[in-house]
Motif scaffolding. Structure first.
Motif, short mmCIF file in Angstrom:
data_model
loop_
_atom_site.label_atom_id
_atom_site.label_comp_id
_atom_site.label_asym_id
_atom_site.label_seq_id
_atom_site.Cartn_x
_atom_site.Cartn_y
_atom_site.Cartn_z
N MET A 1 12.07 49.59 5.28
CA MET A 1 12.81 48.35 5.23
C MET A 1 12.00 47.24 5.89
SD MET A 1 15.97 47.21 4.39
CE MET A 1 17.32 48.31 4.75
N GLN A 2 12.03 46.06 5.31
CA GLN A 2 11.28 44.93 5.83
C GLN A 2 12.12 44.11 6.81
OE1 GLN A 2 7.73 44.19 4.72
NE2 GLN A 2 8.30 46.35 4.69
N PRO A 3 11.47 43.47 7.80
CA PRO A 3 12.21 42.61 8.73
C PRO A 3 12.99 41.52 8.00
CG PRO A 3 9.97 42.97 9.50
CD PRO A 3 10.04 43.54 8.12
N GLY A 4 14.25 41.35 8.38
CA GLY A 4 15.09 40.33 7.76
C GLY A 4 15.90 40.82 6.59
N ASP A 5 15.55 42.03 6.05
CA ASP A 5 16.29 42.58 4.91
C ASP A 5 17.56 43.29 5.37
OD1 ASP A 5 14.88 41.73 2.77
OD2 ASP A 5 13.81 43.59 2.40
#
Length: 330
Positions: free
Chosen positions: A286-290
């Motif tokens: 998972m990417q930061p902010g998602d």
């Protein structure tokens, strides 16, 4: 009715302008034509709008430039302003926060000031499903708490809603915010996942699949979004029941989505089918902010406007891939 659309060279602004012009609205459009993504697609959208005829005027203007924006309002009298101009993208807000402050905060205050000063009958503006952050309550309801955004982009959109309420309360400026849920379709933004997936699958390149494809999104086709916006234009806050117990201002917020979350894995499968090829997948964390899931409760929008999303992903992706192949000569 005379309408000003900001961000008219953007994905949603382009489709909205075409629909309004075809319905014989007078439309002015402004856009700063920035280089966040390929400017050629933005210029192609403007030319495509002009090609359909009708009463349309375009000017290259940045809403963050107060004097330039003021001249637009001085030159014409508008009934409705639809503010779609914004710096988009969750991940880019981590890399370049100042772009979001300039466009989404400074620019939005300039829009509010011009609407107040020029007695605009209705300001409709783009918010985002990102404001819900990590909320575990599903589906997302417009009355639930959204005080904990997890990206600067989401924080600026929440700020837009707060500023709009202030102007509605102090100056009786009717404002409606629309929390868009993952909009997709022809002439879309090249930075969006479905666009990049299609490009990579057709060219035989690998795609990065975040959270192993387990994320879910309330994918909403562009035609449904445009239909919802047009319905909202004519539902000026104050003329409809206000279900929010905390405000008596002419102010509304709506979710505008498909109300049917689809997993990223399933979404990729549909793209693969239309491209006629299997994707080469690289699983990523998972990417930061998602967030893991977005899911729109659209009951208020249905109740107030009769909105009904009609296009499901199989039809929507088919139309997008057909457009993509034609646009790039494949």
């Amino acid at each position: 009715m005379k309408v000003l659309i900001t961000g008219v060279a953007g994905f949603i602004g382009y489709h909205l302008a075409k629909k309004l012009i075809a319905s014989e609205y007078d439309v002015d459009g402004i856009d700063n034509l920035n280089n966040y993504y390929d400017q050629r697609i933005k210029l192609a959208r403007i030319e495509d709008i002009r090609a359909i005829g009708g009463n349309f005027q375009f000017k290259e203007v940045d809403i963050a430039h107060k004097e330039s924006l003021g001249k637009i309002f001085q030159e014409s009298e508008y009934d409705v302003v639809i503010n779609l101009a914004a710096q988009a993208g969750v991940r880019y807000s981590i890399e370049n926060p100042s772009a979001y402050v300039e466009s989404n905060l400074v620019g939005f205050v300039n829009i509010l000031e011009e609407c107040r000063g020029n007695k605009i009958k209705h300001l409709v503006y783009a918010s985002s499903s990102s404001v819900y952050g990590l909320s575990e309550k599903q589906p997302f309801n417009v009355n639930q708490n959204v005080d904990y955004p997890i990206s600067l982009y989401a924080a600026t959109k929440k700020s837009n809603e707060l500023m709009a309420h202030t102007y509605s309360h102090l100056f009786s400026l009717p404002t409606t915010g629309l929390r868009f849920f993952t909009v997709y379709g022809p002439y879309g933004r090249p930075d969006m996942a479905y666009y990049k997936f299609t490009k990579s699958i057709l060219s035989g390149e690998p795609i990065e699949v975040y959270n192993h494809g387990e994320m879910k999104r309330d994918f909403t086709y562009i035609d449904d979004i445009v239909d919802g916006i047009i319905r909202v234009i004519h539902k000026i806050p104050g003329s409809i029941s206000n279900k929010d117990a905390y405000t008596h201002a002419p102010y509304k917020i709506y979710n505008i989505g498909n109300n049917k979350p689809v997993s990223l894995g399933r979404f990729i499968e549909v793209i693969e089918k239309e491209c006629g090829r299997k994707a080469i997948k690289i699983n990523m964390p998972m990417q930061p902010g998602d967030v893991e899931t977005t899911y729109a409760d659209i009951d208020e929008l249905i109740s107030d406007t009769g909105f009904e999303p009609k296009v499901q992903i199989e039809e929507g992706i088919k139309k997008f891939v057909e457009w993509y192949k034609k646009y790039y000569g494949l």
